[in-house]
Design a protein around this motif. Structure first.
Motif, mmCIF file in Angstrom:
data_model
loop_
_atom_site.group_PDB
_atom_site.id
_atom_site.type_symbol
_atom_site.label_atom_id
_atom_site.label_comp_id
_atom_site.label_asym_id
_atom_site.label_seq_id
_atom_site.Cartn_x
_atom_site.Cartn_y
_atom_site.Cartn_z
ATOM 1 N N ASP A 1 10.994 14.134 -5.761
ATOM 2 C CA ASP A 1 11.036 12.737 -6.212
ATOM 3 C C ASP A 1 10.622 12.720 -7.679
ATOM 4 O OD1 ASP A 1 10.769 10.077 -6.818
ATOM 5 O OD2 ASP A 1 9.172 9.670 -5.385
ATOM 6 N N THR B 1 9.761 8.280 -9.342
ATOM 7 C CA THR B 1 8.485 7.554 -9.388
ATOM 8 C C THR B 1 7.675 7.890 -10.640
ATOM 9 O OG1 THR B 1 8.419 7.404 -6.978
ATOM 10 C CG2 THR B 1 6.345 7.088 -8.156
ATOM 11 N N LYS C 1 1.163 5.929 -0.129
ATOM 12 C CA LYS C 1 2.031 5.123 0.737
ATOM 13 C C LYS C 1 3.231 5.935 1.222
ATOM 14 C CE LYS C 1 0.926 0.509 -1.094
ATOM 15 N NZ LYS C 1 1.474 -0.689 -1.768
ATOM 16 N N LYS C 2 3.747 6.777 0.330
ATOM 17 C CA LYS C 2 4.934 7.559 0.664
ATOM 18 C C LYS C 2 4.596 8.753 1.546
ATOM 19 C CE LYS C 2 8.944 9.750 -1.482
ATOM 20 N NZ LYS C 2 9.707 9.927 -2.739
ATOM 21 N N TYR C 3 3.408 9.306 1.362
ATOM 22 C CA TYR C 3 2.995 10.514 2.076
ATOM 23 C C TYR C 3 1.570 10.314 2.544
ATOM 24 C CZ TYR C 3 3.983 15.444 3.037
ATOM 25 O OH TYR C 3 4.265 16.637 3.643
ATOM 26 N N ILE D 1 1.117 5.024 -4.926
ATOM 27 C CA ILE D 1 2.496 5.175 -4.448
ATOM 28 C C ILE D 1 2.629 6.429 -3.590
ATOM 29 C CG2 ILE D 1 4.893 5.529 -5.154
ATOM 30 C CD1 ILE D 1 4.187 3.924 -7.714
#
Length: 537
Positions: A385, A388, A451-453, A448
């Motif tokens: 990613d 981000t 929340k994603k991981y 972030i």
């Protein structure tokens, strides 16, 4: 000879890689401090403004076109080749990437050679005719460095993927040694142009030192330009967001240079010199941990091992806090001593010392944030990613410029009962804006990512940060008292007196910090002293 080659080709564990990178990056940054000392000794700060401004456009091109691809895209994709036992295919792709990168850099150098007279005035709009002409000349010469750095960083990406960090970590030593030779030996006789040529020589050495290990891993160069290779296409797709993010950061530095060029002579030099000093703990601790753990994080993602990913991330972020929070306190309190010891000689005046130390103090506030940004960004890259970190970089770069301009041009002051506590204006205002934006970036990335991981989040992280901060504040109080008591016992007008005060203060600070960490039974202390990180992964 075989033993020497074995040392260079030996695979490093996360712990071993961290120690190796800490050692070599520390040495590299010490050389960097010697480099800056010789520069300030033999070259006036007004001329150093030209020197540092000349790097802006070459650095912009390299960071946008190459560095983003290596840090965010190349290593994860090359690691997939290793995980799938397809190293030979990976090496073929590497040759194509090297050739394409070199070609892009050469074309860029030719185009920018012609465009420099139009671009440099945008970077330093307040330079007079002679200083502007010199900046254009040096910028043109420095466009040779991205060609060699592009090859060097791709080679380093391969070595990182194989967890061979020695020759990769030695490369900056050769680069800095070349500049030191120019600043110490050649500059007194030939001036600033000699240093510029040594910068180019250092970039070549940066690449050459990594070739033996690269070849030892089985790499065979091929003259191919397979831009249709699926892996290269994936690298390009992954690097675009990172390229945008890094480009925004470079434009932020260009904006800062432009603002500083309108301030007093030597302002650009003060910004760069203080930035170089504060970078040392970031590189030694932050970059070393992030670089060492990145291939492991990438491998855990490739293996779909979420627990392993969270384990190494937890250890890395808490170790960074253990090292960088006390570093912030120490650098802020000892900023004047550090600047006087490193730069205070030759043509570096007392006014230069005062402005640079103030700037360094505000830069010091961002140490933890900068270290965390490097680690968090690599965590996103391991997850493939790159978007981000791009968006957070854009937002925080814009924020730093919006805050930085009024702080530098107009400033502000805080007073209590008629006593001025803090006054910020000029270059220190730019440093303060940079620190504020860095914390915004780090916090956004962590929220972030959590929340994603969600696996990365646990209460021990926040508890660890609180404990380390409290211990660092207590250490800071001890540092302040030690510093002031020792100022009456040594001659503060002499180099040796300042050195004695600084060393003794650091000893007292270290005893307090590590003693309290031991008493509080901080696991981060044990990790820093043990040979390997405890755990099953």
């Amino acid at each position: 000879m075989k033993k020497i080659l074995h040392i260079f080709s030996k695979q490093n564990s996360v712990r071993g890689a961290s120690l190796l990178l800490i050692a070599t990056l520390t040495l590299s940054n010490v050389l960097g401090l010697f480099r800056d000392r010789f520069l300030t000794k033999n070259i006036a700060t007004s001329e150093l403004d030209i020197y540092y401004a000349a790097f802006r456009i070459p650095d912009l091109i390299f960071n946008i076109l190459i560095l983003g691809a290596i840090s965010s895209a190349f290593i994860p994709i090359f690691s997939d080749y290793i995980a799938n036992k397809k190293e030979k295919d990976g090496f073929k792709m590497t040759s194509s990437l090297m050739n394409l990168s070199a070609m892009i850099m050469i074309i860029s150098a030719i185009l920018l050679f012609a465009l420099m007279p139009y671009l440099v005035p945008l970077v330093v709009p307040k330079f007079d005719g002679e200083r502007l002409a010199q900046t254009i000349k040096f910028s043109r010469l420095l466009m040779l460095t991205p060609i060699f750095f592009s090859l060097s960083y791709i080679a380093g990406g391969v070595l990182n993927s194989f967890k061979r960090f020695l020759s990769y970590s030695l490369a900056p030593l050769f680069y800095n040694a070349a500049i030191i030779f120019g600043a110490a030996v050649l500059a007194p006789r030939y001036g600033l142009v000699a240093v510029i040529y040594c910068v180019i020589a250092g970039a070549i050495l940066h690449f050459l030192i990594q070739i033996p290990t690269l070849v030892g891993l089985g790499f065979k160069y091929s003259f191919s330009f397979n831009y249709k290779d699926n892996s290269i296409k994936r690298i390009v797709r992954l690097m675009i967001p990172r390229t945008i993010g890094m480009g925004v950061n470079q434009f932020m530095l260009i904006a800062y240079t432009s603002i500083a060029s309108s301030l007093a002579a030597g302002s650009i030099a003060a910004f760069e010199l203080s930035n170089n000093i504060q970078t040392m703990p970031i590189v030694v601790f932050g970059t070393s941990f992030a670089t060492a753990v990145f291939p492991t994080l990438t491998a855990k993602i490739s293996e779909n091992d979420k627990a392993g990913f969270a384990f190494y991330f937890d250890r890395a972020i808490r170790s960074l806090a253990f090292l960088l929070i006390p570093s912030t306190v120490l650098l802020f309190l000892l900023k004047a001593q550090v600047v006087r010891l490193i730069l205070g000689s030759g043509k570096f005046s007392w006014d230069d010392t005062r402005i640079t130390s103030m700037t360094l103090g505000f830069f010091a506030l961002s140490l933890l944030a900068q270290g965390l940004i490097g680690l968090l960004a690599r965590a996103f890259y391991a997850l493939k990613d790159t978007r981000t970190p791009m968006w957070t970089s854009i937002v925080t770069a814009v924020l730093s410029i919006v805050i930085g301009y009024p702080l530098a041009k107009y400033g502000f002051s805080l007073s209590v009962l008629g006593n001025e506590l803090v006054a910020v204006k000029g270059v220190p205002g730019l440093a303060l804006a940079f620190s504020i934006a860095s914390f915004v970036n780090a916090i956004a990335l962590f929220v972030i990512l959590a929340k994603k991981y969600p696996e990365i989040w646990n209460k021990e992280i926040s508890r660890s940060f609180v404990k380390i901060t409290i211990i660092s504040i207590i250490m800071g109080i001890g540092t302040w008292f030690s510093m002031h008591i020792l100022s009456f016992l040594v001659d503060m007008n002499r180099f040796m007196g300042i050195l004695e005060q600084t060393i003794l203060t650091l000893i007292v600070s270290g005893i307090i910090y590590f003693g309290l960490s031991y008493a509080a039974n901080l696991p981060e202390l044990k990790w820093s002293l043990s040979r390997k990180i405890n755990g099953k992964h």
